[in-house]
Design a protein around this motif. Structure first.
Motif, PDB file in Angstrom:
ATOM      1  N   THR A  98      40.953  48.254  17.232  1.00 49.17           N
ATOM      2  CA  THR A  98      40.378  46.988  16.787  1.00 49.17           C
ATOM      3  C   THR A  98      39.127  46.632  17.583  1.00 49.17           C
ATOM      4  O   THR A  98      38.133  46.151  17.024  1.00 49.17           O
ATOM      5  CB  THR A  98      41.417  45.864  16.914  1.00 49.17           C
ATOM      6  OG1 THR A  98      42.553  46.174  16.098  1.00 49.17           O
ATOM      7  CG2 THR A  98      40.847  44.531  16.475  1.00 49.17           C
ATOM      8  N   HIS A  99      39.160  46.874  18.894  1.00 49.33           N
ATOM      9  CA  HIS A  99      37.981  46.590  19.719  1.00 49.33           C
ATOM     10  C   HIS A  99      36.776  47.422  19.265  1.00 49.33           C
ATOM     11  O   HIS A  99      35.645  46.923  19.235  1.00 49.33           O
ATOM     12  CB  HIS A  99      38.279  46.894  21.186  1.00 49.33           C
ATOM     13  CG  HIS A  99      39.315  46.003  21.802  1.00 49.33           C
ATOM     14  ND1 HIS A  99      39.621  44.759  21.297  1.00 49.33           N
ATOM     15  CD2 HIS A  99      40.114  46.185  22.889  1.00 49.33           C
ATOM     16  CE1 HIS A  99      40.559  44.201  22.049  1.00 49.33           C
ATOM     17  NE2 HIS A  99      40.868  45.048  23.012  1.00 49.33           N
ATOM     18  N   ILE A 100      37.020  48.679  18.931  1.00 47.72           N
ATOM     19  CA  ILE A 100      35.939  49.547  18.443  1.00 47.72           C
ATOM     20  C   ILE A 100      35.380  48.997  17.134  1.00 47.72           C
ATOM     21  O   ILE A 100      34.165  48.941  16.929  1.00 47.72           O
ATOM     22  CB  ILE A 100      36.461  50.992  18.274  1.00 47.72           C
ATOM     23  CG1 ILE A 100      36.790  51.596  19.650  1.00 47.72           C
ATOM     24  CG2 ILE A 100      35.424  51.862  17.543  1.00 47.72           C
ATOM     25  CD1 ILE A 100      37.550  52.905  19.575  1.00 47.72           C
ATOM     26  N   ALA A 101      36.291  48.583  16.247  1.00 45.13           N
ATOM     27  CA  ALA A 101      35.856  48.007  14.969  1.00 45.13           C
ATOM     28  C   ALA A 101      35.095  46.697  15.178  1.00 45.13           C
ATOM     29  O   ALA A 101      34.127  46.403  14.457  1.00 45.13           O
ATOM     30  CB  ALA A 101      37.068  47.783  14.068  1.00 45.13           C
ATOM     31  N   GLN A 102      35.526  45.903  16.150  1.00 46.12           N
ATOM     32  CA  GLN A 102      34.842  44.632  16.415  1.00 46.12           C
ATOM     33  C   GLN A 102      33.407  44.851  16.874  1.00 46.12           C
ATOM     34  O   GLN A 102      32.503  44.088  16.511  1.00 46.12           O
ATOM     35  CB  GLN A 102      35.614  43.834  17.461  1.00 46.12           C
ATOM     36  CG  GLN A 102      36.889  43.212  16.911  1.00 46.12           C
ATOM     37  CD  GLN A 102      37.766  42.613  17.996  1.00 46.12           C
ATOM     38  OE1 GLN A 102      37.699  43.033  19.157  1.00 46.12           O
ATOM     39  NE2 GLN A 102      38.593  41.652  17.626  1.00 46.12           N
ATOM     40  N   LEU A 103      33.175  45.900  17.659  1.00 46.63           N
ATOM     41  CA  LEU A 103      31.809  46.213  18.067  1.00 46.63           C
ATOM     42  C   LEU A 103      30.945  46.518  16.848  1.00 46.63           C
ATOM     43  O   LEU A 103      29.787  46.088  16.775  1.00 46.63           O
ATOM     44  CB  LEU A 103      31.806  47.404  19.028  1.00 46.63           C
ATOM     45  CG  LEU A 103      32.230  47.128  20.474  1.00 46.63           C
ATOM     46  CD1 LEU A 103      32.310  48.441  21.251  1.00 46.63           C
ATOM     47  CD2 LEU A 103      31.257  46.177  21.158  1.00 46.63           C
ATOM     48  N   VAL A 112      25.916  50.538  16.677  1.00 46.66           N
ATOM     49  CA  VAL A 112      26.289  49.972  17.974  1.00 46.66           C
ATOM     50  C   VAL A 112      25.506  50.603  19.118  1.00 46.66           C
ATOM     51  O   VAL A 112      25.078  49.913  20.043  1.00 46.66           O
ATOM     52  CB  VAL A 112      27.803  50.131  18.217  1.00 46.66           C
ATOM     53  CG1 VAL A 112      28.191  49.522  19.560  1.00 46.66           C
ATOM     54  CG2 VAL A 112      28.602  49.476  17.090  1.00 46.66           C
ATOM     55  N   VAL A 113      25.312  51.902  19.090  1.00 50.03           N
ATOM     56  CA  VAL A 113      24.678  52.587  20.221  1.00 50.03           C
ATOM     57  C   VAL A 113      23.367  53.228  19.783  1.00 50.03           C
ATOM     58  O   VAL A 113      23.170  53.538  18.601  1.00 50.03           O
ATOM     59  CB  VAL A 113      25.613  53.655  20.822  1.00 50.03           C
ATOM     60  CG1 VAL A 113      26.831  52.998  21.449  1.00 50.03           C
ATOM     61  CG2 VAL A 113      26.032  54.679  19.775  1.00 50.03           C
ATOM     62  N   VAL A 178      22.057  45.004  26.239  1.00 49.94           N
ATOM     63  CA  VAL A 178      23.150  44.961  25.274  1.00 49.94           C
ATOM     64  C   VAL A 178      23.582  46.365  24.883  1.00 49.94           C
ATOM     65  O   VAL A 178      24.780  46.621  24.644  1.00 49.94           O
ATOM     66  CB  VAL A 178      22.747  44.135  24.032  1.00 49.94           C
ATOM     67  CG1 VAL A 178      21.632  44.832  23.239  1.00 49.94           C
ATOM     68  CG2 VAL A 178      23.943  43.860  23.152  1.00 49.94           C
ATOM     69  N   ASP A 179      22.635  47.296  24.828  1.00 48.77           N
ATOM     70  CA  ASP A 179      22.983  48.678  24.515  1.00 48.77           C
ATOM     71  C   ASP A 179      23.847  49.287  25.616  1.00 48.77           C
ATOM     72  O   ASP A 179      24.795  50.022  25.341  1.00 48.77           O
ATOM     73  CB  ASP A 179      21.718  49.530  24.346  1.00 48.77           C
ATOM     74  CG  ASP A 179      20.854  49.059  23.192  1.00 48.77           C
ATOM     75  OD1 ASP A 179      21.426  48.675  22.150  1.00 48.77           O
ATOM     76  OD2 ASP A 179      19.627  49.074  23.329  1.00 48.77           O
ATOM     77  N   THR A 180      23.507  48.976  26.850  1.00 49.42           N
ATOM     78  CA  THR A 180      24.267  49.487  27.983  1.00 49.42           C
ATOM     79  C   THR A 180      25.699  48.957  27.960  1.00 49.42           C
ATOM     80  O   THR A 180      26.657  49.709  28.152  1.00 49.42           O
ATOM     81  CB  THR A 180      23.588  49.081  29.308  1.00 49.42           C
ATOM     82  OG1 THR A 180      22.247  49.567  29.318  1.00 49.42           O
ATOM     83  CG2 THR A 180      24.339  49.650  30.500  1.00 49.42           C
ATOM     84  N   VAL A 181      25.826  47.664  27.710  1.00 56.13           N
ATOM     85  CA  VAL A 181      27.154  47.047  27.668  1.00 56.13           C
ATOM     86  C   VAL A 181      27.977  47.623  26.515  1.00 56.13           C
ATOM     87  O   VAL A 181      29.144  47.988  26.688  1.00 56.13           O
ATOM     88  CB  VAL A 181      27.041  45.515  27.536  1.00 56.13           C
ATOM     89  CG1 VAL A 181      28.416  44.896  27.281  1.00 56.13           C
ATOM     90  CG2 VAL A 181      26.425  44.922  28.795  1.00 56.13           C
TER      91      VAL A 181
END
Length: 219
Positions: A98-103, A112-113, A178-181
């Motif tokens: 879920t965390h991956i999907a939230q990103l 995302v990246v 933000v990319d790093t985070v």
């Protein structure tokens, strides 16, 4: 009474397999949403996490009922207690999906990246999906070699996880804060997903063989 008890133990195993199936489906969709910036798929993963949580709670209640009513000992007790620990790890794996999907949802319509890291995350996602599928089969069959295969895949994810840190901390990194985070969090989620699978694999291997390798348990 013994026949009823054995039926209950089989039900515990069946429910673990069902939850693992849901987790495998979740990580597969989450990695696709992450890599393809598919917000609809990301929302689906997030919504479906409730199913994993619900099934986990139901399994825990069954296991606790078995402990109270049957008062198992020796290997039977280890099976029921291990089921509680395995269900907790599966629930956490669902959360990580879920965390991956939230990103993916947060950064939509962008990915995302940065482009330079996308092949790394595509491979991490592929390995996590492979691990999840192997875990379903391991829980279904107790085929011990699958536990070793899961550990081997985890080693590959650990190496990729370290490569992400090397990249974002390197002098050539051009990403924004933000990319790093995002890259750091996503890499950690993938790495922890595999770690939970390894923990489950060790428990299943121990139940099947009675062998607990302290060095492997610390890996």
């Amino acid at each position: 009474m013994r026949e009823v008890f054995q039926q209950e133990l089989r039900e515990v195993q069946d429910r673990l397999v069902q939850i693992a199936d849901l987790v495998a489906e979740s990580i597969e969709k989450a990695t696709r949403a992450f890599n393809e910036s598919d917000v609809s798929l990301a929302e689906e993963v997030i919504a479906d996490d409730d199913r994993i949580d619900h099934n986990t709670v139901a399994l825990d209640e069954l296991a606790i009922t078995i402990l109270a009513r049957q008062q198992p000992v020796a290997r039977d007790l280890r099976i029921v207690v291990s089921a509680l620990r395995i269900s907790a790890s599966l629930e956490r794996m669902g959360d990580l999906s879920t965390h991956i999907a939230q990103l993916a949802r947060y950064r939509f319509p962008d990915k995302v990246v940065p482009k330079s890291l996308r092949p790394t995350f595509a491979e991490m996602g592929r390995l996590d999906v492979e691990i999840a599928r192997k875990l379903v089969e391991l829980l279904r069959t107790e085929d011990v070699p699958l536990a070793e295969a899961i550990r081997n895949e985890d080693d590959k994810i650990d190496a990729l996880h370290l490569s992400v840190f090397d990249k974002v901390l390197g002098e050539t990194w051009k990403g924004q804060a933000v990319d790093t985070v995002d890259a750091t969090l996503a890499s950690r989620y993938h790495e922890r997903f595999a770690d939970h699978a390894v923990a489950i694999a060790k428990m299943v291997q121990y139940l099947a063989t009675g062998d607990w390798d302290p060095e492997k348990s610390a890996a």
